[in-house]
Structures are given as C-alpha cells and as structure tokens.
Design a protein around this motif. Structure first.
Motif, short mmCIF file in Angstrom:
data_model
loop_
_atom_site.label_atom_id
_atom_site.label_comp_id
_atom_site.label_asym_id
_atom_site.label_seq_id
_atom_site.Cartn_x
_atom_site.Cartn_y
_atom_site.Cartn_z
N ALA A 62 0.84 -1.19 0.00
CA ALA A 62 0.00 0.00 0.00
C ALA A 62 0.88 1.25 0.00
O ALA A 62 1.98 1.25 0.54
N VAL A 63 0.37 2.30 -0.61
CA VAL A 63 1.08 3.57 -0.68
C VAL A 63 0.73 4.42 0.54
O VAL A 63 -0.43 4.46 0.96
N ASP A 64 1.73 5.09 1.08
CA ASP A 64 1.52 6.08 2.14
C ASP A 64 1.00 7.33 1.44
O ASP A 64 1.75 8.03 0.76
N SER A 65 -0.27 7.62 1.60
CA SER A 65 -0.89 8.73 0.88
C SER A 65 -0.34 10.10 1.27
O SER A 65 -0.56 11.08 0.58
N SER A 66 0.41 10.15 2.36
CA SER A 66 1.01 11.42 2.78
C SER A 66 2.46 11.56 2.34
O SER A 66 3.13 12.54 2.70
N SER A 90 -2.51 3.91 -5.09
CA SER A 90 -2.97 2.88 -4.16
C SER A 90 -1.88 1.88 -3.80
O SER A 90 -1.80 1.45 -2.65
N ARG A 91 -1.04 1.49 -4.75
CA ARG A 91 -0.02 0.46 -4.53
C ARG A 91 1.30 0.92 -5.13
O ARG A 91 1.33 1.69 -6.09
N VAL A 178 12.59 6.73 -3.74
CA VAL A 178 11.21 6.94 -4.16
C VAL A 178 10.33 5.81 -3.61
O VAL A 178 9.28 6.05 -3.02
N TYR A 179 10.79 4.57 -3.78
CA TYR A 179 10.02 3.42 -3.28
C TYR A 179 9.79 3.52 -1.78
O TYR A 179 8.67 3.38 -1.28
N GLU A 180 10.88 3.75 -1.02
CA GLU A 180 10.77 3.79 0.42
C GLU A 180 9.87 4.92 0.91
O GLU A 180 9.17 4.80 1.90
N SER A 181 9.88 6.03 0.19
CA SER A 181 9.02 7.15 0.54
C SER A 181 7.54 6.79 0.35
O SER A 181 6.70 7.13 1.17
N LEU A 182 7.25 6.10 -0.76
CA LEU A 182 5.87 5.77 -1.09
C LEU A 182 5.32 4.57 -0.32
O LEU A 182 4.12 4.48 -0.07
N ALA A 183 6.18 3.62 0.04
CA ALA A 183 5.72 2.39 0.68
C ALA A 183 5.20 2.65 2.08
O ALA A 183 5.88 3.23 2.91
N SER A 184 3.96 2.24 2.32
CA SER A 184 3.35 2.37 3.64
C SER A 184 3.98 1.38 4.60
O SER A 184 4.31 0.27 4.21
N GLU A 185 4.14 1.78 5.83
CA GLU A 185 4.77 0.87 6.80
C GLU A 185 3.76 0.23 7.68
O GLU A 185 2.76 0.66 7.98
#
Length: 185
Positions: A62-66, A90-91, A178-185
């Motif tokens: 899932a993407v971290d929307s923030s 979304s992903r 970029v990936y790490e920023s977008l990836a939800s934890e």
C-alpha cells in the motif's frame, strides 16, 4: 499482490537523459502468489538485485498517501498543476533492476486514474502533448522528468488503461528513495 508488467501499452518507452525520461503504463494488477522480499538491498529487491527472489518481480504494498511525492505538469516550462501525487496512488512495487533501469511500479486508485485523465485534458495536454513535461518530485526535489508526446498521452487517457505506471530510474539509490518514501509501513 503484484503489479503486472504484462499488457504494457505500446508507444511508451524510457530514456535516461534528464528531460527525456519516459514511463510506461501496464494495464492490470494481478493477485499472484507471494514472493520473498526478505533479502536484497531494498524492500522488494531480491538477493540477485533484480526483484524478489531473482524473479524480476516483487510484491506490491500500500502507498503512504502522505508521502512527499508529486508529479507536476509543466507546459512550456510553466507549472500547469499536479498530474498526480501520493494521495492518487494505491499500490507501489519495486525496486526491480533490469539492465541499466531501476523500476518502481505505481498503481493509481480508480479515483486517481480519472483525476490524471481529467488533469491532462484540463491542462490541454490531450490537444498539444508535445508542449508538456511531467516533473516527478520527491520532497520538493526533482528526481525525474518525462516528456509527453501523443503516444504517451493517448495511452494514459485510454479507457482500457488500468492505472499502472512504471517509473524507471537510471540510479538505484534514487529508485530506492522513491520506493521507500511511497511504501506504507
């Protein structure tokens, strides 16, 4: 869940020089079996550095929307508005390394797909695509630039487009960031 590379839309390629970076759209998101992502240099990178388990694929998250990621439309060098940002996604899947490319796949939400298509039309990119560039920014710093052309805009506004974009980067650390920023934890 895996963002599929099958069904890549024709006419959308990638280049590595600044100012001419392409992105590709895939048409589907599939729900195939889980792949290992426990080894490698970044989440989603397997021990061979080419995706989970050396298969060239990795699971999406899932993407971290923030997340501080935004793709801005520029018309003749002037800001023409946001094309999409993390809230439209979304992903995310990545980092998948292939030859000299380090890929991050993103999937727009249903709302995000419509918003991107509307924003392209409202800005005039559907009528004069060659005037437009997409500037991808992470935390206010440009990390990639994509020149639009008729084939890219046609692919992005096609009713059959499933909302999956491939963001290629020439440098793995940029793709990982970029990936790490977008990836939800």
């Amino acid at each position: 869940m895996e963002l599929s590379r099958r069904g890549v839309l024709g006419g959308i390629g990638s280049a590595f020089a600044i100012g001419a970076i392409g992105f590709a759209g895939a048409t589907t998101v599939t729900d195939e079996g889980s792949l290992s992502t426990d080894a490698g240099s970044a989440p989603g990178v397997g021990p061979d550095g080419d995706g989970a388990g050396g298969s060239g694929e990795a699971d999406s998250v899932a993407v971290d929307s923030s997340a501080p990621f935004e793709a801005t439309l520029l018309a003749d060098g002037d800001d023409a508005g946001t094309l999409f940002d993390a809230a439209d996604l979304s992903r995310v899947q990545g980092v998948i390394s292939e030859e000299r490319e380090h890929l991050v796949y993103v999937a727009l939400s249903e709302t995000g797909i419509g918003a991107v298509q509307d924003r392209l039309a409202e800005a005039g990119a559907t009528d004069e695509p060659n005037r437009f560039v997409v500037s991808m920014n992470l935390d206010g710093t440009e990390v990639r630039r994509v020149e639009l052309d008729e084939s890219r805009v046609t692919a992005l506004t096609d009713d059959e487009w499933g909302g999956v974009l491939t963001l290629p980067f020439g440098q793995e650390p940029v793709a990982v960031e970029v990936y790490e920023s977008l990836a939800s934890e």
